[in-house]
Design a protein around this motif. Structure first.
Motif, PDB file in Angstrom:
ATOM      1  N   CYS A   1      -1.374   1.190  15.275  1.00  0.00           N
ATOM      2  CA  CYS A   1      -0.496   2.014  14.476  1.00  0.00           C
ATOM      3  C   CYS A   1       0.621   1.173  13.880  1.00  0.00           C
ATOM      4  CB  CYS A   1       0.102   3.091  15.368  1.00  0.00           C
ATOM      5  SG  CYS A   1      -0.169   4.743  14.725  1.00  0.00           S
ATOM      6  N   GLU A   2       1.158   0.355  14.764  1.00  0.00           N
ATOM      7  CA  GLU A   2       2.240  -0.500  14.295  1.00  0.00           C
ATOM      8  C   GLU A   2       1.741  -1.481  13.261  1.00  0.00           C
ATOM      9  OE1 GLU A   2       5.111  -3.748  16.229  1.00  0.00           O
ATOM     10  OE2 GLU A   2       4.808  -1.972  17.456  1.00  0.00           O
ATOM     11  N   LEU A   3       0.531  -1.979  13.447  1.00  0.00           N
ATOM     12  CA  LEU A   3      -0.073  -2.910  12.512  1.00  0.00           C
ATOM     13  C   LEU A   3      -0.292  -2.224  11.160  1.00  0.00           C
ATOM     14  CD1 LEU A   3      -1.135  -5.792  12.351  1.00  0.00           C
ATOM     15  CD2 LEU A   3      -3.350  -4.939  13.065  1.00  0.00           C
ATOM     16  N   LEU A   4      -0.753  -0.990  11.191  1.00  0.00           N
ATOM     17  CA  LEU A   4      -0.938  -0.241   9.938  1.00  0.00           C
ATOM     18  C   LEU A   4       0.406   0.019   9.256  1.00  0.00           C
ATOM     19  CD1 LEU A   4      -3.637   2.440  10.826  1.00  0.00           C
ATOM     20  CD2 LEU A   4      -3.813   0.613   9.155  1.00  0.00           C
ATOM     21  N   GLY A   5       1.401   0.281  10.051  1.00  0.00           N
ATOM     22  CA  GLY A   5       2.742   0.523   9.500  1.00  0.00           C
ATOM     23  C   GLY A   5       3.278  -0.720   8.805  1.00  0.00           C
ATOM     24  N   ASN A   6       3.085  -1.885   9.453  1.00  0.00           N
ATOM     25  CA  ASN A   6       3.537  -3.147   8.850  1.00  0.00           C
ATOM     26  C   ASN A   6       2.764  -3.437   7.567  1.00  0.00           C
ATOM     27  OD1 ASN A   6       5.508  -3.731  10.697  1.00  0.00           O
ATOM     28  ND2 ASN A   6       4.217  -5.022  11.986  1.00  0.00           N
ATOM     29  N   GLU A   7       1.466  -3.196   7.616  1.00  0.00           N
ATOM     30  CA  GLU A   7       0.631  -3.465   6.444  1.00  0.00           C
ATOM     31  C   GLU A   7       1.014  -2.521   5.309  1.00  0.00           C
ATOM     32  OE1 GLU A   7      -4.043  -3.856   5.474  1.00  0.00           O
ATOM     33  OE2 GLU A   7      -3.386  -4.407   7.486  1.00  0.00           O
ATOM     34  N   ARG A   8       1.285  -1.281   5.667  1.00  0.00           N
ATOM     35  CA  ARG A   8       1.714  -0.326   4.665  1.00  0.00           C
ATOM     36  C   ARG A   8       3.032  -0.756   4.045  1.00  0.00           C
ATOM     37  NH1 ARG A   8       1.344   5.891   6.456  1.00  0.00           N
ATOM     38  NH2 ARG A   8      -0.467   6.332   5.198  1.00  0.00           N
ATOM     39  N   LYS A   9       3.936  -1.231   4.909  1.00  0.00           N
ATOM     40  CA  LYS A   9       5.233  -1.694   4.417  1.00  0.00           C
ATOM     41  C   LYS A   9       5.042  -2.882   3.488  1.00  0.00           C
ATOM     42  CE  LYS A   9       9.844  -2.755   6.122  1.00  0.00           C
ATOM     43  NZ  LYS A   9      10.306  -3.811   5.343  1.00  0.00           N
ATOM     44  N   ASN A  10       4.158  -3.831   3.875  1.00  0.00           N
ATOM     45  CA  ASN A  10       3.886  -4.996   3.021  1.00  0.00           C
ATOM     46  C   ASN A  10       3.314  -4.561   1.671  1.00  0.00           C
ATOM     47  OD1 ASN A  10       4.784  -6.876   4.852  1.00  0.00           O
ATOM     48  ND2 ASN A  10       2.759  -7.344   5.698  1.00  0.00           N
ATOM     49  N   ILE A  11       2.359  -3.633   1.704  1.00  0.00           N
ATOM     50  CA  ILE A  11       1.752  -3.144   0.469  1.00  0.00           C
ATOM     51  C   ILE A  11       2.806  -2.435  -0.368  1.00  0.00           C
ATOM     52  CG2 ILE A  11       0.094  -1.494  -0.482  1.00  0.00           C
ATOM     53  CD1 ILE A  11      -1.758  -2.208   1.855  1.00  0.00           C
ATOM     54  N   SER A  12       3.638  -1.655   0.270  1.00  0.00           N
ATOM     55  CA  SER A  12       4.703  -0.933  -0.433  1.00  0.00           C
ATOM     56  C   SER A  12       5.675  -1.925  -1.063  1.00  0.00           C
ATOM     57  CB  SER A  12       5.428  -0.018   0.533  1.00  0.00           C
ATOM     58  OG  SER A  12       6.506   0.631  -0.095  1.00  0.00           O
ATOM     59  N   ASP A  13       6.053  -2.964  -0.300  1.00  0.00           N
ATOM     60  CA  ASP A  13       6.958  -3.992  -0.835  1.00  0.00           C
ATOM     61  C   ASP A  13       6.315  -4.711  -2.014  1.00  0.00           C
ATOM     62  OD1 ASP A  13       8.861  -3.309   1.011  1.00  0.00           O
ATOM     63  OD2 ASP A  13       8.467  -5.021   2.359  1.00  0.00           O
ATOM     64  N   GLN A  14       5.011  -5.043  -1.887  1.00  0.00           N
ATOM     65  CA  GLN A  14       4.308  -5.722  -2.971  1.00  0.00           C
ATOM     66  C   GLN A  14       4.249  -4.827  -4.222  1.00  0.00           C
ATOM     67  OE1 GLN A  14       0.504  -6.770  -1.302  1.00  0.00           O
ATOM     68  NE2 GLN A  14       1.281  -8.617  -0.280  1.00  0.00           N
ATOM     69  N   LEU A  15       3.989  -3.535  -4.003  1.00  0.00           N
ATOM     70  CA  LEU A  15       3.962  -2.597  -5.133  1.00  0.00           C
ATOM     71  C   LEU A  15       5.335  -2.500  -5.786  1.00  0.00           C
ATOM     72  CD1 LEU A  15       1.714   0.357  -3.900  1.00  0.00           C
ATOM     73  CD2 LEU A  15       1.282  -1.160  -5.829  1.00  0.00           C
ATOM     74  N   LYS A  16       6.378  -2.433  -4.954  1.00  0.00           N
ATOM     75  CA  LYS A  16       7.743  -2.369  -5.501  1.00  0.00           C
ATOM     76  C   LYS A  16       8.044  -3.620  -6.309  1.00  0.00           C
ATOM     77  CE  LYS A  16       9.923   0.625  -2.059  1.00  0.00           C
ATOM     78  NZ  LYS A  16      10.846   0.707  -0.947  1.00  0.00           N
ATOM     79  N   GLU A  17       7.656  -4.781  -5.774  1.00  0.00           N
ATOM     80  CA  GLU A  17       7.899  -6.049  -6.473  1.00  0.00           C
ATOM     81  C   GLU A  17       7.116  -6.081  -7.786  1.00  0.00           C
ATOM     82  OE1 GLU A  17       7.300 -10.788  -5.718  1.00  0.00           O
ATOM     83  OE2 GLU A  17       7.718  -9.535  -3.963  1.00  0.00           O
ATOM     84  N   ALA A  18       5.849  -5.653  -7.738  1.00  0.00           N
ATOM     85  CA  ALA A  18       5.027  -5.639  -8.944  1.00  0.00           C
ATOM     86  C   ALA A  18       5.616  -4.675  -9.971  1.00  0.00           C
ATOM     87  CB  ALA A  18       3.589  -5.257  -8.601  1.00  0.00           C
ATOM     88  N   MET A  19       6.060  -3.515  -9.521  1.00  0.00           N
ATOM     89  CA  MET A  19       6.662  -2.537 -10.427  1.00  0.00           C
ATOM     90  C   MET A  19       7.958  -3.094 -11.018  1.00  0.00           C
ATOM     91  SD  MET A  19       4.806   0.064 -10.858  1.00  0.00           S
ATOM     92  CE  MET A  19       5.874   1.319 -11.484  1.00  0.00           C
ATOM     93  N   SER A  20       8.726  -3.772 -10.180  1.00  0.00           N
ATOM     94  CA  SER A  20       9.976  -4.363 -10.645  1.00  0.00           C
ATOM     95  C   SER A  20       9.696  -5.430 -11.703  1.00  0.00           C
ATOM     96  CB  SER A  20      10.730  -4.960  -9.465  1.00  0.00           C
ATOM     97  OG  SER A  20      11.891  -5.610  -9.896  1.00  0.00           O
TER      98      SER A  20
END
Length: 120
Positions: A1-20
């Motif tokens: 669960c924690e691993l999925l949460g971290n991966e989700r956070k990484n994907i979210s950060d990458q999406l935010k960076e790409a959107m930015s």
């Protein structure tokens, strides 16, 4: 669960960076469009100024052409008037010459008559 949460956070950060990055790219493109629009507006204004200048030159040329035609017509009329006056003067001169000729003839006849009367 924690691993999925971290991966989700990484994907979210990458999406935010790409959107930015995309937002930055769109902003850059908008700035370029704005600059091009300003340049285009300046060129349009210059073109309008040139059009006005051309129109003014054409009007000037038309006016000068019209003035030239009026001058030519005026000159032609003056020449026609002058020719008519010269014709009138020539007619007067011929008339005066004829009158002089008649007086001369009459004078000669009077002188001949006077001689004839003296001899008779």
């Amino acid at each position: 669960c924690e691993l999925l949460g971290n991966e989700r956070k990484n994907i979210s950060d990458q999406l935010k960076e790409a959107m930015s990055e995309r937002v930055d790219a769109v902003n850059d493109l908008n700035m370029q469009v704005s600059k091009l629009q300003k340049t285009l507006n300046i060129e349009i204004e210059k073109n309008n100024e040139l059009s006005k200048s051309m129109d003014e030159l054409i009007r000037k040329g038309d006016n000068e052409h019209r003035d030239s035609i009026q001058l030519q017509q005026s000159h032609k009329k003056q020449m026609e008037d002058f020719c008519l006056k010269m014709t009138d003067r020539e007619t007067e001169i011929l008339s005066l010459r004829n009158e002089i000729g008649r007086y001369s003839s009459n004078e000669s006849l009077v002188m001949l008559s006077a001689r004839n009367m003296q001899t008779h």
